[in-house]
Design an enzyme around this catalytic site. Structure first.
Site, PDB file in Angstrom:
ATOM      1  NE  ARG A   1       2.516  33.349  42.323  1.00  0.00           N
ATOM      2  CZ  ARG A   1       2.209  32.052  42.223  1.00  0.00           C
ATOM      3  NH1 ARG A   1       1.232  31.665  41.429  1.00  0.00           N
ATOM      4  NH2 ARG A   1       2.909  31.169  42.891  1.00  0.00           N
TER       5      ARG A   1
ATOM      6  NE  ARG B   1       6.155  26.951  44.180  1.00  0.00           N
ATOM      7  CZ  ARG B   1       5.785  28.165  43.792  1.00  0.00           C
ATOM      8  NH1 ARG B   1       6.606  29.183  43.916  1.00  0.00           N
ATOM      9  NH2 ARG B   1       4.607  28.361  43.266  1.00  0.00           N
TER      10      ARG B   1
ATOM     11  NE  ARG C   1      -0.330  21.207  43.943  1.00  0.00           N
ATOM     12  CZ  ARG C   1       0.080  22.454  43.810  1.00  0.00           C
ATOM     13  NH1 ARG C   1       1.327  22.721  43.553  1.00  0.00           N
ATOM     14  NH2 ARG C   1      -0.762  23.435  43.970  1.00  0.00           N
TER      15      ARG C   1
ATOM     16  CE  LYS D   1      -1.712  24.680  39.669  1.00  0.00           C
ATOM     17  NZ  LYS D   1      -0.281  24.916  39.584  1.00  0.00           N
TER      18      LYS D   1
ATOM     19  NE  ARG E   1       2.686  31.558  46.796  1.00  0.00           N
ATOM     20  CZ  ARG E   1       2.122  30.647  46.003  1.00  0.00           C
ATOM     21  NH1 ARG E   1       0.979  30.900  45.411  1.00  0.00           N
ATOM     22  NH2 ARG E   1       2.715  29.494  45.809  1.00  0.00           N
TER      23      ARG E   1
HETATM   24  P1  ADP Z   1       1.962  26.472  42.740  1.00  0.00           P
HETATM   25  O1  ADP Z   1       0.954  25.666  41.995  1.00  0.00           O
HETATM   26  O2  ADP Z   1       2.356  27.661  41.970  1.00  0.00           O
HETATM   27  O3  ADP Z   1       3.108  25.662  43.273  1.00  0.00           O
HETATM   28  P2  ADP Z   1       0.181  26.756  45.032  1.00  0.00           P
HETATM   29  O4  ADP Z   1      -0.190  27.989  45.737  1.00  0.00           O
HETATM   30  O5  ADP Z   1      -0.879  26.020  44.299  1.00  0.00           O
HETATM   31  O6  ADP Z   1       1.351  27.159  44.030  1.00  0.00           O
HETATM   32  O7  ADP Z   1       0.872  25.738  46.049  1.00  0.00           O
HETATM   33  C1  ADP Z   1       1.860  26.185  46.934  1.00  0.00           C
HETATM   34  C2  ADP Z   1       2.427  25.030  47.747  1.00  0.00           C
HETATM   35  O8  ADP Z   1       1.384  24.404  48.510  1.00  0.00           O
HETATM   36  C3  ADP Z   1       3.038  23.878  46.957  1.00  0.00           C
HETATM   37  O9  ADP Z   1       4.357  24.154  46.568  1.00  0.00           O
HETATM   38  C4  ADP Z   1       2.943  22.742  47.983  1.00  0.00           C
HETATM   39  O10 ADP Z   1       3.927  22.851  48.968  1.00  0.00           O
HETATM   40  C5  ADP Z   1       1.606  23.010  48.640  1.00  0.00           C
HETATM   41  N1  ADP Z   1       0.508  22.287  47.967  1.00  0.00           N
HETATM   42  C6  ADP Z   1      -0.518  22.829  47.267  1.00  0.00           C
HETATM   43  N2  ADP Z   1      -1.345  21.881  46.784  1.00  0.00           N
HETATM   44  C7  ADP Z   1      -0.818  20.693  47.179  1.00  0.00           C
HETATM   45  C8  ADP Z   1      -1.174  19.343  46.977  1.00  0.00           C
HETATM   46  N3  ADP Z   1      -2.261  19.000  46.243  1.00  0.00           N
HETATM   47  N4  ADP Z   1      -0.386  18.390  47.532  1.00  0.00           N
HETATM   48  C9  ADP Z   1       0.696  18.707  48.256  1.00  0.00           C
HETATM   49  N5  ADP Z   1       1.095  19.953  48.469  1.00  0.00           N
HETATM   50  C10 ADP Z   1       0.360  20.951  47.942  1.00  0.00           C
END
Ligand code: ADP
Ligand code: ZN
Length: 218
Positions: free
Chosen positions: A129, A173, A90, A15, A162
Site C-alpha cells: 500500500r 495492528r 473500533r 475498507k 505509511r
Molecule cells: P487500518 O484500518 O488499516 O488500521 P487506519 O488508517 O484506519 O488503518 O487507522 C490507522 C490507525 O489510526 C490505527 O491503527 C489506530 O492507531 C488509529 N485509529 C483509527 N481509527 C481509530 C479508532 N476508531 N479508534 C482508535 N484508534 C483509531
C-alpha cells in the site's frame, strides 16, 4: 437516499478504498478516523505527538479522543448528507458512544459493513500500500498502481508508505483488531445491521459485492 454506514474489517481488507469509491458513487461523505488522526499527528501539537506514537505502535487511540473527532465532523455535516464512518467505531465503548452521538443528532445508522479478507491477503495488501502525501488517496504497487510511479493520479502528490504499514507494526495492528474490534461484528449482527462483504477478490469484484449489499438496503 441518505445512507449512514459504519465500516468494520481488519487493516488491509480495503475498507478505505471501498469507502472512498462508494462515497464518490453515492454522494456520501467518507469520514476516516485514521485520516483525521494522521492530520492531527501531522500538526505536531501535543495531542498530535501522542497520537503519532500510538499509531506507530499499532495500538488504538483512546475512545474519547476519537469519538470527539467524529462528533465534530458529523456535527459539521448536518443532516443533509449521508456518510461512511471508515474505521469508527473500533471498540465496544466507541460503538456505544456512536449510539449517543447519533441520538443527539437525531440520526439512525442504516448498516454496518464488515469488509473481510484472509490474513495472507491482508499482509500482502498492507505491504504494497502507498498513499498520497497530499490528498490521502490510496494505491497499491501491484493491485492499484498509479499511472506514473510514485505520483498521485488525482493531485500529483508524492506516494509514500505509511510508517504503520511496516511489517512489525502490521502484526500488532492485526492483533489489536482481533482483540478489540472483531467483537463489534456480533454487536452489529445482534442489532440486525450487519452486512458481510467478501473482499478477497480484485477491486472490481469487491466493489460489486459492496454495491450489492447497498442495493439490499434501498
Ligand atoms: P487500518 O484500518 O488499516 O488500521 P487506519 O488508517 O484506519 O488503518 O487507522 C490507522 C490507525 O489510526 C490505527 O491503527 C489506530 O492507531 C488509529 N485509529 C483509527 N481509527 C481509530 C479508532 N476508531 N479508534 C482508535 N484508534 C483509531
Ligand atoms: Zn493525491
Amino acid at each position: 437516499m441518505f445512507l449512514r454506514l459504519v465500516f468494520l474489517g481488519p487493516p488491509g481488507a480495503g475498507k478505505g478504498t471501498i469507502a472512498q469509491r462508494l462515497a464518490e458513487s453515492h454522494g456520501l461523505r467518507q469520514i476516516s478516523t485514521g485520516d483525521l488522526l494522521r492530520e492531527e499527528a501531522a500538526k505536531g501539537t501535543l495531542l498530535g505527538k501522542k497520537v503519532k506514537a500510538i499509531m506507530e505502535a499499532g495500538l488504538y487511540v483512546d475512545d474519547k479522543t476519537v469519538a470527539a473527532l467524529v462528533e465534530n465532523k458529523l456535527g459539521e455535516l448536518g443532516n443533509e448528507k449521508g456518510f461512511i464512518l471508515d474505521g469508527f467505531p473500533r471498540t465496544q465503548a466507541q460503538a456505544e458512544m456512536l449510539g449517543g452521538i447519533m441520538k443527539r443528532l437525531g440520526l439512525r445508522l442504516n448498516a454496518a459493513l464488515d469488509i473481510e479478507a484472509r490474513d495472507e491477503t491482508l499482509v500482502e495488501r498492507l505491504g504494497g500500500r502507498r498513499s498520497c502525501s497530499k490528498c490521502g488517496k490510496v494505491y497499491h504497487v501491484r493491485n492499484i498502481p498509479p499511472k506514473e510511479e510514485g505520483k498521485c493520479d488525482s493531485c500529483g502528490g508524492q506516494l509514500l508508505q505509511r510508517e504503520d504499514d511496516k511489517p512489525r507494526v502490521v502484526k500488532m495492528r492485526l492483533e489489536t483488531y482481533r482483540k478489540k474490534t472483531a467483537p463489534l461484528i456480533e454487536y452489529y449482527r445482534e442489532k440486525g445491521l450487519l452486512k458481510v462483504i467478501d473482499a478477497n477478490g480484485g477491486i472490481g469484484e469487491n466493489m460489486a459485492n459492496a454495491e450489492k449489499a447497498l442495493k439490499e438496503l434501498q
